[in-house]
Scaffold this motif. Structure first.
Motif, mmCIF file in Angstrom:
data_model
loop_
_atom_site.group_PDB
_atom_site.id
_atom_site.type_symbol
_atom_site.label_atom_id
_atom_site.label_comp_id
_atom_site.label_asym_id
_atom_site.label_seq_id
_atom_site.Cartn_x
_atom_site.Cartn_y
_atom_site.Cartn_z
ATOM 1 N N LEU A 120 0.839 -1.205 0.000
ATOM 2 C CA LEU A 120 0.000 0.000 0.000
ATOM 3 C C LEU A 120 0.870 1.249 0.000
ATOM 4 C CD1 LEU A 120 -2.873 1.182 0.168
ATOM 5 C CD2 LEU A 120 -2.648 1.113 2.673
ATOM 6 N N TYR A 121 1.905 1.259 0.821
ATOM 7 C CA TYR A 121 2.821 2.406 0.864
ATOM 8 C C TYR A 121 3.476 2.634 -0.496
ATOM 9 C CZ TYR A 121 7.035 5.079 2.093
ATOM 10 O OH TYR A 121 8.046 6.016 2.150
ATOM 11 N N ASP A 122 3.917 1.566 -1.124
ATOM 12 C CA ASP A 122 4.558 1.683 -2.430
ATOM 13 C C ASP A 122 3.593 2.290 -3.441
ATOM 14 O OD1 ASP A 122 6.407 1.343 -4.514
ATOM 15 O OD2 ASP A 122 5.768 -0.711 -4.906
ATOM 16 N N GLU A 123 2.362 1.771 -3.464
ATOM 17 C CA GLU A 123 1.381 2.231 -4.445
ATOM 18 C C GLU A 123 0.940 3.670 -4.205
ATOM 19 O OE1 GLU A 123 -2.841 0.666 -6.413
ATOM 20 O OE2 GLU A 123 -2.126 -0.183 -4.519
ATOM 21 N N VAL A 124 0.679 3.994 -2.938
ATOM 22 C CA VAL A 124 0.121 5.316 -2.628
ATOM 23 C C VAL A 124 1.205 6.377 -2.480
ATOM 24 C CG1 VAL A 124 -1.304 6.640 -1.014
ATOM 25 C CG2 VAL A 124 -1.841 4.251 -1.461
ATOM 26 N N CYS A 125 2.229 6.078 -1.685
ATOM 27 C CA CYS A 125 3.179 7.118 -1.289
ATOM 28 C C CYS A 125 4.423 7.206 -2.166
ATOM 29 C CB CYS A 125 3.592 6.901 0.165
ATOM 30 S SG CYS A 125 2.214 7.027 1.334
#
Length: 199
Positions: A40-45
């Motif tokens: 999720l961090y990779d995709e969003v941030c």
């Protein structure tokens, strides 16, 4: 005493049989909850931020629940921004988007009593830093704030127009012995991508 007959045959057979090779235990599989948090961090941030509208659309597409201004204020205090929550098993993933001058995207989650190995995080952080050269480690941060101990590590690069682009990992846990004995042993882990363009 000379061994003959069946006993000697058994002993000779045993001596001729190679010692079985016991395989080394397989390394533990990556923590599934951490893997979801990292993804999720990779995709969003890392892939979508700092395009705020893109973050908004992505969180809507994931069916995330927007946090109220009061809920956002608990985490961001007086800094402007917004946030969302996503159910993740028996825990909740939180995404926060902080607005400039400290423009930041973060993903947060509680783990029961310790953070898992962060190898999965390093894979995506290293890839991002390879695509954006000049990142260098920052001095690790350790401090006690009331009943909490806060620890942070990360990397940072200077931006051509001024300011910094930073990746941080924060973890914090309760250090009060009485509270820990009462079961407050959860660790709050957060991954942060921050772009500071101010003076």
């Amino acid at each position: 005493m000379t061994m003959t007959g069946p006993l000697l045959a058994i002993l000779l057979q045993a001596a001729a049989t190679p010692t079985p090779v016991v395989p080394k235990p397989a390394p533990p599989s990556p923590d599934a909850a951490l893997a979801r948090m990292v993804a999720l961090y990779d995709e969003v941030c890392l892939q979508t931020f700092p395009i705020d509208g893109g973050v908004d659309k992505l969180m809507a597409a994931k069916g995330a629940t927007a946090l109220t201004p009061e809920q956002v204020k608990v985490t961001l205090v007086d800094d402007p921004g917004r946030g969302w929550e996503l159910e993740d098993g028996d825990r909740t993933l939180y995404v926060f988007l902080e607005l400039p001058p400290f423009h930041a995207c973060s993903v947060r989650r509680f783990f029961p009593d310790a953070i898992p190995d962060l190898g999965a995080y390093r894979v995506v952080a290293d890839r991002f830093e390879a695509d954006h050269p000049s990142f260098a480690p920052v001095t690790p941060y350790n401090a006690d704030r009331g009943d909490l101990h806060v620890h942070a590590v990360g990397e940072q690069r200077r931006l051509a127009g001024g300011g910094e682009d930073s990746l941080f990992v924060f973890d914090q846990h309760v250090i009060d012995p009485a509270k820990r004995a009462g079961g407050q042993t959860a660790v709050n882990l957060r991954f942060v991508h921050q772009i500071h363009t101010g003076p």
